[in-house]
Design a protein around this motif. Structure first.
Motif, PDB file in Angstrom:
ATOM      1  N   ARG A  57       0.841  -1.193   0.000  1.00 17.35           N
ATOM      2  CA  ARG A  57       0.000   0.000   0.000  1.00 17.35           C
ATOM      3  C   ARG A  57       0.878   1.246   0.000  1.00 17.35           C
ATOM      4  O   ARG A  57       2.071   1.175   0.286  1.00 17.35           O
ATOM      5  N   ALA A  58       0.266   2.383  -0.295  1.00 19.07           N
ATOM      6  CA  ALA A  58       0.975   3.653  -0.130  1.00 19.07           C
ATOM      7  C   ALA A  58       1.275   3.831   1.350  1.00 19.07           C
ATOM      8  O   ALA A  58       0.365   3.827   2.184  1.00 19.07           O
ATOM      9  N   ALA A  59       2.555   3.965   1.678  1.00 20.79           N
ATOM     10  CA  ALA A  59       2.966   3.947   3.083  1.00 20.79           C
ATOM     11  C   ALA A  59       3.573   5.276   3.500  1.00 20.79           C
ATOM     12  O   ALA A  59       4.139   6.007   2.681  1.00 20.79           O
ATOM     13  N   PRO A  60       3.474   5.622   4.785  1.00 23.05           N
ATOM     14  CA  PRO A  60       4.146   6.825   5.296  1.00 23.05           C
ATOM     15  C   PRO A  60       5.643   6.606   5.387  1.00 23.05           C
ATOM     16  O   PRO A  60       6.124   5.471   5.258  1.00 23.05           O
ATOM     17  N   ASP A  61       6.391   7.683   5.591  1.00 22.80           N
ATOM     18  CA  ASP A  61       7.820   7.565   5.840  1.00 22.80           C
ATOM     19  C   ASP A  61       8.031   6.788   7.135  1.00 22.80           C
ATOM     20  O   ASP A  61       7.576   7.193   8.201  1.00 22.80           O
ATOM     21  N   ALA A  62       8.683   5.641   7.022  1.00 27.59           N
ATOM     22  CA  ALA A  62       8.734   4.705   8.147  1.00 27.59           C
ATOM     23  C   ALA A  62       9.391   5.291   9.389  1.00 27.59           C
ATOM     24  O   ALA A  62       8.823   5.265  10.482  1.00 27.59           O
ATOM     25  N   ALA A  63      10.621   5.809   9.239  1.00 26.75           N
ATOM     26  CA  ALA A  63      11.348   6.313  10.408  1.00 26.75           C
ATOM     27  C   ALA A  63      10.621   7.490  11.046  1.00 26.75           C
ATOM     28  O   ALA A  63      10.492   7.564  12.273  1.00 26.75           O
ATOM     29  N   ALA A  64      10.125   8.424  10.216  1.00 31.12           N
ATOM     30  CA  ALA A  64       9.433   9.601  10.756  1.00 31.12           C
ATOM     31  C   ALA A  64       8.130   9.199  11.443  1.00 31.12           C
ATOM     32  O   ALA A  64       7.790   9.724  12.514  1.00 31.12           O
ATOM     33  N   TYR A  65       7.395   8.264  10.857  1.00 33.48           N
ATOM     34  CA  TYR A  65       6.119   7.836  11.428  1.00 33.48           C
ATOM     35  C   TYR A  65       6.324   7.164  12.783  1.00 33.48           C
ATOM     36  O   TYR A  65       5.610   7.461  13.751  1.00 33.48           O
ATOM     37  N   VAL A  66       7.306   6.275  12.848  1.00 29.78           N
ATOM     38  CA  VAL A  66       7.549   5.568  14.108  1.00 29.78           C
ATOM     39  C   VAL A  66       8.085   6.527  15.160  1.00 29.78           C
ATOM     40  O   VAL A  66       7.674   6.469  16.324  1.00 29.78           O
ATOM     41  N   GLN A  67       8.977   7.424  14.789  1.00 25.78           N
ATOM     42  CA  GLN A  67       9.515   8.367  15.773  1.00 25.78           C
ATOM     43  C   GLN A  67       8.410   9.238  16.354  1.00 25.78           C
ATOM     44  O   GLN A  67       8.352   9.458  17.569  1.00 25.78           O
ATOM     45  N   GLU A  68       7.532   9.748  15.490  1.00 23.29           N
ATOM     46  CA  GLU A  68       6.443  10.583  15.994  1.00 23.29           C
ATOM     47  C   GLU A  68       5.530   9.779  16.913  1.00 23.29           C
ATOM     48  O   GLU A  68       5.066  10.282  17.945  1.00 23.29           O
ATOM     49  N   GLY A  69       5.272   8.524  16.551  1.00 27.21           N
ATOM     50  CA  GLY A  69       4.421   7.693  17.399  1.00 27.21           C
ATOM     51  C   GLY A  69       5.044   7.427  18.753  1.00 27.21           C
ATOM     52  O   GLY A  69       4.388   7.541  19.790  1.00 27.21           O
TER      53      GLY A  69
END
Length: 308
Positions: A205-217
């Motif tokens: 699927r169209a995915a968010p930027d992995a590192a940025a998404y996890v860091q924000e979470g």
């Protein structure tokens, strides 16, 4: 012969010939071939002499068996993104080089590691390498994954489409599309159990930027309260003061940066930013700006109270 020279300090010509099933003349010829290839093979005479693989001006290729190659790749993966500056990039470059020279039967193992991992922050707590390998393969092969995960006081089976492994400064996380929640989710790898690959493949699927998404979470989304501040200091300076897992810091120009963080109580988040020692402004939420005034009055009263 190269494998034998890497196993022991010194070999005599007859010893090498016996182990390889060749003549001593063949040993001398093969030693010359290794030297041409850049391996510094030294020959000593007399008692205690023999052939020895020494240090050269450049690092020649190393000969690894299958188990050693996989162990090296796993060690590079676990060590990547560590506290030493630049270590993560160097580890990933080494993984890429391994992938280029490994036999086909092993190359996909290394590609699973180097192609399915992203990083932010520094050193981490270790996790089971077998679990990382399984999840990395799932990311690479686009195969559904199942695992047990604690939530709300009970452990539930989760069905996911894994996208990326992400290493923070403290832990490993899996960014995945949760099929039961129909949304993107982040899971701590150290809390997963009974990890297994399913037979179903999926289309990414169209995915968010992995590192940025996890860091924000990790820094804010998992908390009951979130806050944004405009801090009057450079992003580099503030990142030195705040762990990557505690806040997202973005440059805003003019020597200022924006800090996004979260916590169980807004007052606690406010105090952490206050203790950075820089001027700042509250951007969100509005009620936190009001708390600044109340906190200032409390601190002023504490500093002027007669304790006699």
């Amino acid at each position: 012969m190269l494998g034998l020279l890497q196993q022991r300090q010194v070999w005599t010509g007859p010893e090498l010939a016996g182990r390889l099933g060749v003549t001593t003349r063949t040993v001398r010829r093969d030693v010359e071939r290794l030297r041409v290839l850049g391996y510094p093979v030294r020959a000593g005479q007399g008692v205690g002499g023999g052939y020895q693989l020494g240090a050269g001006q450049e690092l020649p290729p190393l000969l690894l068996d299958d188990e050693e190659a996989i162990a090296t790749a796993v060690s590079l993966l676990v060590g990547a993104g560590g506290a030493v500056t630049g270590a993560g990039d160097a580890a990933l470059r080494a993984l890429t080089k391994l992938d280029q020279v490994l036999p086909v039967r092993l190359r996909h193992e290394v590609r699973a590691l180097s192609g399915s991992v992203e990083f932010f922050g520094g050193g981490r707590s270790p996790v089971d390498p077998d679990v990382l390998m399984t999840l990395a393969r799932a990311c690479r092969d686009e195969v559904e994954t199942g695992f047990d995960y604690p939530s709300g006081g009970e452990t539930r089976r989760r069905r996911c489409e894994p996208y990326r492994l992400v290493a923070s400064d403290r832990r490993w996380y899996l960014l995945t599309y949760d099929l039961d929640r129909d949304d993107w989710r982040t899971f701590r790898v150290d809390r997963m159990t009974e990890v297994s690959l399913r037979t179903w493949r999926f289309r990414p699927r169209a995915a968010p930027d992995a590192a940025a998404y996890v860091q924000e979470g990790v820094a804010s989304r998992v908390y009951a309260h979130r806050a944004r501040f405009l801090v009057h200091a450079s992003a580099d300076r503030v990142r030195e003061q705040i762990p990557a897992s505690a806040a997202v810091v973005e440059e805003r120009g003019d020597g200022r940066c924006e800090v996004l963080s979260g916590g169980a109580r807004l007052d606690a988040v406010l105090m952490h930013v206050l203790l950075l020692g820089h001027d700042f402004e509250v951007l969100d939420p509005p009620e936190l700006a009001e708390r600044c005034g109340a906190l200032a009055e409390r601190l002023r009263a504490a500093g002027t109270t007669d304790s006699r």
